[in-house]
Design a protein around this motif. Sequence first.
Motif, PDB file in Angstrom:
ATOM      1  N   CYS A  25       1.075  24.322 -43.076  1.00 41.53           N
ATOM      2  CA  CYS A  25      -0.376  24.160 -42.913  1.00 41.53           C
ATOM      3  C   CYS A  25      -1.116  25.487 -42.851  1.00 41.53           C
ATOM      4  CB  CYS A  25      -0.675  23.357 -41.644  1.00 41.53           C
ATOM      5  SG  CYS A  25      -0.170  21.644 -41.709  1.00 41.53           S
ATOM      6  N   GLN A  34      -8.214  21.252 -42.125  1.00 45.15           N
ATOM      7  CA  GLN A  34      -8.044  19.878 -41.649  1.00 45.15           C
ATOM      8  C   GLN A  34      -6.568  19.577 -41.399  1.00 45.15           C
ATOM      9  OE1 GLN A  34      -9.902  20.872 -44.240  1.00 45.15           O
ATOM     10  NE2 GLN A  34     -11.871  19.820 -44.226  1.00 45.15           N
ATOM     11  N   ALA A  35      -5.699  20.090 -42.259  1.00 44.42           N
ATOM     12  CA  ALA A  35      -4.256  19.884 -42.077  1.00 44.42           C
ATOM     13  C   ALA A  35      -3.797  20.511 -40.766  1.00 44.42           C
ATOM     14  CB  ALA A  35      -3.480  20.463 -43.259  1.00 44.42           C
ATOM     15  N   ARG A  36      -4.274  21.719 -40.469  1.00 42.41           N
ATOM     16  CA  ARG A  36      -3.903  22.377 -39.216  1.00 42.41           C
ATOM     17  C   ARG A  36      -4.399  21.582 -38.006  1.00 42.41           C
ATOM     18  NH1 ARG A  36      -4.808  26.824 -42.471  1.00 42.41           N
ATOM     19  NH2 ARG A  36      -6.989  27.084 -41.852  1.00 42.41           N
ATOM     20  N   GLN A  38      -4.910  18.351 -37.872  1.00 42.19           N
ATOM     21  CA  GLN A  38      -4.073  17.155 -37.755  1.00 42.19           C
ATOM     22  C   GLN A  38      -2.690  17.513 -37.209  1.00 42.19           C
ATOM     23  OE1 GLN A  38      -3.912  14.780 -41.332  1.00 42.19           O
ATOM     24  NE2 GLN A  38      -6.125  14.929 -41.648  1.00 42.19           N
ATOM     25  N   ILE A  68      -8.182  15.389 -44.834  1.00 45.94           N
ATOM     26  CA  ILE A  68      -7.982  16.406 -45.856  1.00 45.94           C
ATOM     27  C   ILE A  68      -8.684  15.906 -47.117  1.00 45.94           C
ATOM     28  CG2 ILE A  68      -6.244  17.551 -47.291  1.00 45.94           C
ATOM     29  CD1 ILE A  68      -4.286  17.057 -44.863  1.00 45.94           C
ATOM     30  N   PHE A  76       0.807  18.340 -50.762  1.00 48.63           N
ATOM     31  CA  PHE A  76      -0.390  19.084 -50.377  1.00 48.63           C
ATOM     32  C   PHE A  76      -0.080  20.578 -50.273  1.00 48.63           C
ATOM     33  CE2 PHE A  76      -2.936  21.004 -46.969  1.00 48.63           C
ATOM     34  CZ  PHE A  76      -4.180  20.932 -47.576  1.00 48.63           C
ATOM     35  N   ALA A  95       0.375  14.617 -47.992  1.00 45.45           N
ATOM     36  CA  ALA A  95      -0.797  14.162 -47.250  1.00 45.45           C
ATOM     37  C   ALA A  95      -1.627  13.198 -48.103  1.00 45.45           C
ATOM     38  CB  ALA A  95      -1.634  15.351 -46.801  1.00 45.45           C
ATOM     39  N   LEU A 100      -1.783  13.750 -42.882  1.00 46.39           N
ATOM     40  CA  LEU A 100      -0.406  14.242 -42.978  1.00 46.39           C
ATOM     41  C   LEU A 100       0.559  13.066 -42.953  1.00 46.39           C
ATOM     42  CD1 LEU A 100      -0.527  17.307 -40.567  1.00 46.39           C
ATOM     43  CD2 LEU A 100      -0.893  17.266 -43.036  1.00 46.39           C
TER      44      LEU A 100
END
Length: 137
Positions: A25, A34-36, A38, A68, A76, A95, A100
């Motif tokens: 991420c 957004q990934a971080r 989540q 995301i 992703f 993702a 995720l």
Amino acid sequence: MDHYTRRIPGSPLSPHERILLQRLCSGDWTGAKQARQQAVHAHWGGLQFDDCEDFLIEISEGLNLEKIPPHPGGPFASLEVYEDEVLLGHLDLWAPDGVLHSVDYMTFDAPDRLLPAVEQLGSVPFASWLDADATDE
């Protein structure tokens, strides 16, 4: 993988799984933030396949986390995996639908049952779908 039979979905990620997810991420492209966000709330969702350590990710519903943004498909984020200077494969973060979903290790040779050691990872994650976008223009 006998040691996984005692884990239940929703349990915490192992320290190793958490580090792998954080590294995946750490990109700087659209959706990485957004990934971080989540990933902070990620839990172990079970094994993706019975014969390896690839794992599903659970994100608690109701947290109102930003999704995301859509991307054209494929993982992703990915990290190259090396043994010495030989490229063994990629560690991939999936993702779909902006959430995720899973981490899996795709080798170029025989399937690997174990997730790679952190020391085997390339230093910078990449998103192959970004390259695909550039060729479509």
